[in-house]
Design a protein around this motif. Structure first.
Motif, PDB file in Angstrom:
ATOM      1  N   LYS A   1      -4.108 -85.391 -41.965  1.00 45.96           N
ATOM      2  CA  LYS A   1      -3.617 -84.543 -43.077  1.00 45.96           C
ATOM      3  C   LYS A   1      -2.988 -85.322 -43.815  1.00 45.96           C
ATOM      4  CE  LYS A   1      -3.619 -80.318 -40.331  1.00 45.96           C
ATOM      5  NZ  LYS A   1      -2.949 -79.289 -39.850  1.00 45.96           N
ATOM      6  N   ILE A   2      -2.811 -84.965 -45.198  1.00 49.28           N
ATOM      7  CA  ILE A   2      -2.344 -85.434 -46.087  1.00 49.28           C
ATOM      8  C   ILE A   2      -0.757 -85.441 -45.753  1.00 49.28           C
ATOM      9  CG2 ILE A   2      -1.285 -85.694 -48.426  1.00 49.28           C
ATOM     10  CD1 ILE A   2      -4.034 -84.148 -48.996  1.00 49.28           C
ATOM     11  N   GLU A   3       0.016 -86.722 -45.839  1.00 51.00           N
ATOM     12  CA  GLU A   3       1.489 -86.917 -45.813  1.00 51.00           C
ATOM     13  C   GLU A   3       1.990 -86.141 -46.682  1.00 51.00           C
ATOM     14  OE1 GLU A   3       2.570 -88.120 -43.012  1.00 51.00           O
ATOM     15  OE2 GLU A   3       0.873 -88.918 -42.277  1.00 51.00           O
ATOM     16  N   THR A   4       3.362 -85.809 -46.643  1.00 43.80           N
ATOM     17  CA  THR A   4       4.151 -85.324 -47.687  1.00 43.80           C
ATOM     18  C   THR A   4       4.396 -86.087 -48.798  1.00 43.80           C
ATOM     19  OG1 THR A   4       6.219 -85.646 -46.585  1.00 43.80           O
ATOM     20  CG2 THR A   4       5.307 -83.500 -46.015  1.00 43.80           C
ATOM     21  N   GLU A   5       4.714 -85.679 -50.066  1.00 45.41           N
ATOM     22  CA  GLU A   5       4.921 -86.539 -51.061  1.00 45.41           C
ATOM     23  C   GLU A   5       6.269 -87.168 -51.327  1.00 45.41           C
ATOM     24  OE1 GLU A   5       2.939 -84.954 -54.529  1.00 45.41           O
ATOM     25  OE2 GLU A   5       1.184 -84.145 -53.470  1.00 45.41           O
ATOM     26  N   ALA A   6       7.303 -86.564 -50.476  1.00 47.04           N
ATOM     27  CA  ALA A   6       8.736 -86.990 -50.550  1.00 47.04           C
ATOM     28  C   ALA A   6       9.052 -88.478 -50.730  1.00 47.04           C
ATOM     29  CB  ALA A   6       9.475 -86.313 -49.543  1.00 47.04           C
ATOM     30  N   GLY A   7       8.031 -89.291 -49.887  1.00 49.07           N
ATOM     31  CA  GLY A   7       8.411 -90.313 -49.749  1.00 49.07           C
ATOM     32  C   GLY A   7       7.743 -91.514 -50.999  1.00 49.07           C
ATOM     33  N   THR A   8       6.926 -90.730 -51.904  1.00 44.53           N
ATOM     34  CA  THR A   8       6.439 -91.528 -52.699  1.00 44.53           C
ATOM     35  C   THR A   8       6.746 -90.894 -54.308  1.00 44.53           C
ATOM     36  OG1 THR A   8       4.386 -89.816 -52.915  1.00 44.53           O
ATOM     37  CG2 THR A   8       4.332 -92.098 -51.586  1.00 44.53           C
TER      38      THR A   8
ATOM     39  N   GLU B   1       9.113 -91.455 -56.189  1.00 47.63           N
ATOM     40  CA  GLU B   1       9.617 -92.530 -57.106  1.00 47.63           C
ATOM     41  C   GLU B   1       8.561 -93.270 -57.695  1.00 47.63           C
ATOM     42  OE1 GLU B   1      13.841 -93.015 -54.927  1.00 47.63           O
ATOM     43  OE2 GLU B   1      12.556 -94.703 -55.350  1.00 47.63           O
ATOM     44  N   ASP B   2       7.461 -93.283 -57.013  1.00 48.10           N
ATOM     45  CA  ASP B   2       6.238 -94.050 -57.634  1.00 48.10           C
ATOM     46  C   ASP B   2       5.333 -93.368 -58.480  1.00 48.10           C
ATOM     47  OD1 ASP B   2       3.772 -96.017 -55.965  1.00 48.10           O
ATOM     48  OD2 ASP B   2       4.223 -95.675 -58.038  1.00 48.10           O
ATOM     49  N   ARG B   3       5.593 -93.434 -59.811  1.00 50.93           N
ATOM     50  CA  ARG B   3       5.043 -92.960 -61.036  1.00 50.93           C
ATOM     51  C   ARG B   3       3.755 -93.200 -61.203  1.00 50.93           C
ATOM     52  NH1 ARG B   3       8.853 -90.446 -64.064  1.00 50.93           N
ATOM     53  NH2 ARG B   3      11.122 -91.014 -63.737  1.00 50.93           N
ATOM     54  N   ASP B   4       3.192 -94.215 -60.501  1.00 48.06           N
ATOM     55  CA  ASP B   4       1.710 -94.694 -60.699  1.00 48.06           C
ATOM     56  C   ASP B   4       0.832 -94.113 -59.769  1.00 48.06           C
ATOM     57  OD1 ASP B   4       2.035 -96.424 -62.803  1.00 48.06           O
ATOM     58  OD2 ASP B   4       2.687 -97.965 -61.469  1.00 48.06           O
ATOM     59  N   PHE B   5       1.634 -93.381 -58.545  1.00 49.14           N
ATOM     60  CA  PHE B   5       0.708 -92.474 -57.525  1.00 49.14           C
ATOM     61  C   PHE B   5       0.198 -91.257 -58.119  1.00 49.14           C
ATOM     62  CE2 PHE B   5       0.068 -90.139 -53.577  1.00 49.14           C
ATOM     63  CZ  PHE B   5      -0.633 -91.077 -52.920  1.00 49.14           C
ATOM     64  N   VAL B   6      -0.999 -91.163 -57.985  1.00 53.65           N
ATOM     65  CA  VAL B   6      -1.597 -90.083 -58.232  1.00 53.65           C
ATOM     66  C   VAL B   6      -1.986 -89.187 -57.023  1.00 53.65           C
ATOM     67  CG1 VAL B   6      -3.773 -88.796 -59.665  1.00 53.65           C
ATOM     68  CG2 VAL B   6      -2.750 -91.278 -60.323  1.00 53.65           C
ATOM     69  N   ALA B   7      -1.066 -88.124 -56.789  1.00 53.65           N
ATOM     70  CA  ALA B   7      -1.364 -87.292 -55.607  1.00 53.65           C
ATOM     71  C   ALA B   7      -2.293 -86.545 -55.507  1.00 53.65           C
ATOM     72  CB  ALA B   7       0.114 -86.487 -55.568  1.00 53.65           C
ATOM     73  N   SER B   8      -2.827 -86.180 -56.808  1.00 58.98           N
ATOM     74  CA  SER B   8      -4.167 -85.246 -56.694  1.00 58.98           C
ATOM     75  C   SER B   8      -5.493 -85.911 -56.435  1.00 58.98           C
ATOM     76  CB  SER B   8      -4.231 -84.575 -58.217  1.00 58.98           C
ATOM     77  OG  SER B   8      -4.328 -85.539 -59.308  1.00 58.98           O
ATOM     78  N   LEU B   9      -5.353 -87.219 -56.809  1.00 58.43           N
ATOM     79  CA  LEU B   9      -6.299 -87.861 -56.423  1.00 58.43           C
ATOM     80  C   LEU B   9      -6.636 -88.152 -54.812  1.00 58.43           C
ATOM     81  CD1 LEU B   9      -8.857 -89.869 -56.998  1.00 58.43           C
ATOM     82  CD2 LEU B   9      -7.453 -92.002 -57.557  1.00 58.43           C
ATOM     83  N   GLU B  10      -5.296 -88.451 -54.417  1.00 60.44           N
ATOM     84  CA  GLU B  10      -5.147 -88.578 -52.893  1.00 60.44           C
ATOM     85  C   GLU B  10      -5.850 -87.490 -52.207  1.00 60.44           C
ATOM     86  OE1 GLU B  10      -1.703 -89.159 -49.536  1.00 60.44           O
ATOM     87  OE2 GLU B  10      -1.535 -88.190 -51.239  1.00 60.44           O
TER      88      GLU B  10
END
Length: 260
Positions: A3-10, A12-21
């Protein structure tokens, strides 16, 4: 399926696209055992909401990467473009193929190369002389690393912290009565690989199947690829696996080490 991990740890990373994940996780929810899934199935497997799963599935359907029959979603042949994009952009498979074909010619058995991807191995090249498993193996096939010779040949040489993280999270499911299902036994098996220089699987993945694999060391000493030979147990006794098949595998890896 993780399952997808929570986004709390990421956050601060503005380059990470959670929707793509999440979109990629939806695609990965489908496999050989789950070719058709309902909306609820996808939400449960990925850990995202039903509403989000619906949006991703509808998008994939509209782009012709998925099909929908009114109840079940399934991936369409167009999804192969994603895998072919990797193969087309990498000459690794092309460089490995002649060596696998030579191994098969020498031994009369099927030979394969795979990489570690998450907790699975993924076949990146294969020379098949005959069918040795009930499921068809080919480039892109994924299998659990812990009960395959290719997987153990790679796992045994991973950094200690990565190997420990893997052993903590992996679930050792019994594929046959011979499958190692205790983590202390798997740890011992990986230590044996480092001592012997090869991994031998004796009917742990499928009854009637034996295989032997060796790691392919990179110039910097790391291992991300392994080569193997698979055979039918009825044709090759367990005691003959190493003397018969290890020499051609080692010959190939020694040559490849200098050109990869």
């Amino acid at each position: 399926m993780h399952k997808i991990e929570t986004e709390a740890g990421t956050a601060e990373d503005r380059d990470f696209v959670a929707s793509l994940e999440k979109g990629l996780a939806v695609i990965e929810a489908f496999d050989a055992d789950r070719p058709r899934l309902t909306l609820t199935d996808v939400a449960k497997l990925t850990g995202i909401t039903r509403a989000a799963a619906r949006r991703y599935l509808k998008t994939l359907t509209r782009l012709n990467y998925a099909d929908f029959d009114g109840r079940y979603f399934s991936l369409s042949p167009r999804i192969l473009r994603l895998g072919y994009a990797y193969l087309a952009s990498s000459s690794l498979s092309a460089r490995l193929q002649p060596f696998l074909e030579k191994i098969s010619a020498q031994t009369g058995e099927s030979s394969s190369a795979a990489i570690l991807d998450g907790d699975d191995i993924v076949y990146i090249a294969r020379s098949a002389t005959q069918r040795i498993m009930s499921v068809s193996l080919g480039v892109g096939t994924r299998l659990p690393a812990y009960c395959t010779s290719l997987g153990r040949a790679i796992l045994a040489y991973q950094p200690d912290d990565e190997l420990e993280a893997y052993l903590k999270r992996v679930r050792l499911e019994p594929h046959t009565p011979k499958t190692i299902t205790k983590k202390q036994d798997l740890r011992a098996a990986l230590e044996a690989v480092r001592i012997e220089g090869c991994a031998i699987i004796n009917e742990e993945l499928e009854l009637g199947l034996r295989s032997i694999a060796v790691p392919l060391f990179q110039a910097n000493g790391t291992v991300r690829i392994a080569l193997n030979i698979g055979t039918q147990a009825a044709r090759t006794p367990a005691a003959e696996m190493k003397p018969r098949f290890l020499p051609p595998l080692l010959e190939a890896t020694e040559t490849l080490r200098g050109i990869l």
